[in-house]
Design a protein around this motif. Structure first.
Motif, PDB file in Angstrom:
ATOM      1  N   LEU A 123     101.267  13.179  55.300  1.00 55.40           N
ATOM      2  CA  LEU A 123     101.007  14.462  54.644  1.00 55.40           C
ATOM      3  C   LEU A 123     101.293  15.652  55.553  1.00 55.40           C
ATOM      4  O   LEU A 123     101.651  16.736  55.075  1.00 55.40           O
ATOM      5  N   SER A 124     101.109  15.485  56.865  1.00 57.27           N
ATOM      6  CA  SER A 124     101.284  16.605  57.790  1.00 57.27           C
ATOM      7  C   SER A 124     102.716  17.131  57.809  1.00 57.27           C
ATOM      8  O   SER A 124     102.953  18.240  58.289  1.00 57.27           O
ATOM      9  N   TRP A 139      97.492  11.065  57.096  1.00 60.32           N
ATOM     10  CA  TRP A 139      97.777  12.413  57.570  1.00 60.32           C
ATOM     11  C   TRP A 139      99.125  12.487  58.281  1.00 60.32           C
ATOM     12  O   TRP A 139      99.795  13.526  58.262  1.00 60.32           O
ATOM     13  N   PRO A 198      98.113   8.931  49.656  1.00 57.59           N
ATOM     14  CA  PRO A 198      98.733  10.263  49.666  1.00 57.59           C
ATOM     15  C   PRO A 198      99.766  10.459  48.558  1.00 57.59           C
ATOM     16  O   PRO A 198     100.447   9.521  48.139  1.00 57.59           O
ATOM     17  N   ALA A 205      90.775  11.907  55.531  1.00 55.48           N
ATOM     18  CA  ALA A 205      92.200  11.571  55.591  1.00 55.48           C
ATOM     19  C   ALA A 205      92.416  10.744  56.856  1.00 55.48           C
ATOM     20  O   ALA A 205      92.282  11.260  57.972  1.00 55.48           O
ATOM     21  N   ARG A 247      90.985  16.562  49.358  1.00 56.05           N
ATOM     22  CA  ARG A 247      92.208  16.692  50.153  1.00 56.05           C
ATOM     23  C   ARG A 247      93.248  17.548  49.435  1.00 56.05           C
ATOM     24  O   ARG A 247      93.301  17.568  48.204  1.00 56.05           O
ATOM     25  N   CYS A 248      94.086  18.224  50.204  1.00 59.06           N
ATOM     26  CA  CYS A 248      95.048  19.180  49.660  1.00 59.06           C
ATOM     27  C   CYS A 248      95.977  18.565  48.617  1.00 59.06           C
ATOM     28  O   CYS A 248      96.227  19.166  47.554  1.00 59.06           O
ATOM     29  N   PRO A 260      94.591  19.276  56.048  1.00 60.37           N
ATOM     30  CA  PRO A 260      94.167  18.399  54.940  1.00 60.37           C
ATOM     31  C   PRO A 260      93.232  19.096  53.957  1.00 60.37           C
ATOM     32  O   PRO A 260      92.932  18.546  52.900  1.00 60.37           O
TER      33      PRO A 260
END
Length: 652
Positions: A182-183, A179, A84, A174, A134-135, A189
């Motif tokens: 990242l969340s 996640w 990430p 992810a 992924r974002c 995602p």
């Protein structure tokens, strides 16, 4: 003149396809192109690659997807490490000023000059299978392009980006740990949660016309599965296809399963059940072609009677087979494979070549070019009693056995069902229930962002106006007035900016630059300074500037030393004075010694000359003595000769 891509003639009546192509050709707009399975997204990508004159790079999230798209993977092109990245990640900052850690984006991405040239001259970036990106990866791409193109205020550094895919199909990968991190920064995602997409809304175009299926009821059913609006009677219709003991009985059915283990076991078991001789066909690899990018087995094990699937379209115009078509091995020889289809049509399989692409920048042509750094040559088939749902994305089958007992990801059921061209060709290995059909509600929410048809024309005209005004400015800055005027006229067709303040400011500034250049040119002509003299003057100026820098440094050092001396106390000053007096005395003594030494050297030189003169005199005397000795010896010889003569000899 019609254009064919993969032997398919483009549909002139497909408004969404043609609008999307216009956006790519004549604007710099950010585009998200989506569509249900079988609507021609891959065809669109190949069409753009064929007709665009922009500097283009094509990327995809996986190796196989990149090979199919004719590009490279995202991670290999941008050298992005797996794991990430956060929006405020210190690895992406441009400066480490005021912090203990010195890491910056220039340490994270150490691009060679060749890669920098490609990035700086990039005009069009296409990312295929965007649903699996992924974002945070998309935000990293945005940051890289802004920094290395030196355009921090433009999304993706001013590069036009086309995102192609379907978020209703397979989602990004992810894991839970990633996640969890990242969340805290991203809503989902998916790529559409990237900060760059939230701040810069793309033109959202959905291809509507389906080419894979032609049964309207089946198409409507698939669409309800896609958006998770399956009705009870839909489940009844689907579960009528449930037949756990179904046997293909030689028909060209393929099993779509959710796990690799099921697929591998099925293919191996079915191959071993055939008692015919096994043939092995080895692939030919040239230069660089990693294992993870290979579209089929390096060692292809086949037997007569084995069920296979083509993984590439026929290279000829006859279109005897296509990507996903099922057949059976009828004949095998060394270097020869004959396949037969259900309709008893036979075809000899031709070797196919897949290329590993590397992008390079041509400085002379100022264009990004594709360089083939490796190739994989093999028969374009693979064992096809079974295949994973994940690897079936983008393929088309006439007969499918869907084993979806292990469906775990949103979109898996839809991808599996939509591979089939007809409802009649579908068989279910397991029953479907509401829990098996998963559609992420966030995907449905994002789908509501589709750009309305009423705004497509408006945005297209706006994009074209911006595009041609930009081209006009670029041509004007390069001194190409004729092409600047032509692009300016094109821009006026879509939007008249003559009365705007921005246009007036551009004309004023540009005119001022022209007047300034003309004034400078006139001055140069008046003074009759040619280019060589100007170059010499520039060199002299540079030398003077360097001299000034050196003098400044010397001055700085001098004042530094003087300041230290000035701060000495009186005692130090007396010591310095005594030292200076001692130095003076020593200097005088040294001068006296030098004078004496000089006199001694002079006397020595005189003595040396006298010695040399005497040596020369002695040499002359010695030469005379030698000559006298020679004459005496001659006289002695004569006397001796005469004394030895007889009396009658003396008489003569």
């Amino acid at each position: 003149m019609s254009v064919k891509i993969d032997s398919i003639e483009l549909d002139k009546d497909n408004a969404e396809f043609n609008n999307a192509a216009e956006f790519v050709k004549h604007t710099d707009k950010l585009i998200y192109l989506t569509g249900k399975a079988g609507t021609g997204k891959t065809t669109f990508l190949k069409y753009i690659k064929k007709i665009t004159d922009k500097n283009i790079v094509v990327l995809a999230p996986t190796g196989v997807a990149a090979i199919n798209a004719g590009g490279v993977t995202i991670h290999s092109f941008f050298q992005i490490s797996f794991g990430p990245f956060l929006p405020n990640d210190i690895r992406l900052r441009t400066s480490s000023f005021g912090t203990e850690r010195k890491e910056t984006i220039y340490d994270t991405f150490k691009y060679q000059k060749e890669k920098r040239d490609i990035i700086e001259n990039l005009e069009l970036l296409i990312i295929d299978e965007i649903s699996m990106v992924r974002c945070d990866v998309l935000d990293v791409i945005d940051k890289i392009l802004r920094v290395f193109r030196k355009k921090p205020n433009f999304p993706f550094g001013g590069v036009q980006v086309i995102l192609i895919g379907d978020t209703f199909q397979l989602p990004p990968i992810a894991n839970r740990e990633e996640w969890n991190i990242l969340s805290q920064f991203y809503k989902t995602p998916f790529f559409f949660s990237a900060k760059v997409i939230e701040n810069e809304k793309p033109v959202y175009i959905e291809l509507k016309k389906i080419y894979r299926q032609n049964e309207q009821e089946f198409i409507d059913l698939l669409n309800r599965v896609r958006i998770n609006q399956v009705r009870p009677n839909d489940f009844q219709a689907l579960n009528l296809k449930y037949n756990p003991t179904f046997s293909a009985n030689g028909s060209d059915y393929i099993i779509l399963a959710t796990h690799n283990k099921i697929v591998n076991e099925t293919n191996l078991t079915r191959l071993n059940q055939i008692e015919n001789e096994q043939f092995t066909f080895e692939a030919k690899i040239t230069n660089i072609f990693p294992d993870k990018m290979k579209p089929t087995d390096h060692y292809l094990h086949l037997k007569v009677g084995a069920q296979i699937m083509f993984i590439k379209n026929d290279s000829g115009d006859r279109r005897r087979y296509y990507n996903g078509k099922i057949g059976k091995i009828k004949e095998l020889k060394k270097g020869k494979i004959i396949v037969v289809f259900d309709n008893e049509q036979e075809v000899e399989v031709e070797m196919a070549t897949w290329q590993n692409i590397k992008y390079t920048y041509n400085k002379e042509m100022k264009s990004i070019e594709e360089e083939v750094i490796g190739s994989f040559e093999q028969f374009p088939i693979k064992l096809a009693w079974a295949i994973t749902v994940h690897k079936s994305q983008g393929l088309t089958f006439e007969k499918v056995i869907a084993d979806l007992s292990g469906a775990f990801a949103p979109g898996q059921v839809y991808v599996a069902l939509s591979r089939c061209t007809s409802f009649n060709g579908l068989v279910l290995k397991t029953q479907l229930h509401s829990g098996a059909i998963k559609t992420d509600p966030r995907v449905i929410e994002f789908a509501n962002n589709e750009t309305p048809e009423t705004l497509i024309t408006q945005q297209l005209n706006t994009g074209k106006a911006d595009f041609y005004y930009k081209k006009a400015r670029e041509k004007f800055d390069k001194g190409n007035i004729e092409h600047a005027f032509l692009n300016f006229k094109k821009a006026l067709k879509y939007r008249n900016d003559i009365e705007t303040e921005g246009f007036q400011r551009f004309i004023t500034i540009s005119a001022s630059k022209l007047v300034s250049k003309k004034t400078s040119l006139d001055r140069i002509l008046r003074e009759n300074i040619n280019s060589k003299e100007i170059e010499n003057l520039n060199k002299e100026i540079i030398e003077l500037e360097n001299s000034i820098k050196r003098l400044k440094n010397e001055k700085k050092n001098y004042f530094g030393k003087w300041h230290k001396l000035y701060r000495k106390n009186e005692k130090d000053e007396k010591k310095i004075s005594l030292l200076l007096n001692s130095k003076t005395k020593l200097s005088l003594e040294l001068i006296d010694i030098k004078n004496k030494l000089s006199r001694l050297i002079k006397d020595k030189d005189c003595q040396r000359e006298e010695i040399n003169r005497r040596k020369r005199a002695n040499e002359r005397l010695e030469n005379r003595l030698k000559e006298q000795d020679k004459r005496i010896d001659a006289q002695k010889e004569e006397i001796e000769r005469l004394s030895n003569l007889k009396w009658y000899q003396r008489k003569f």
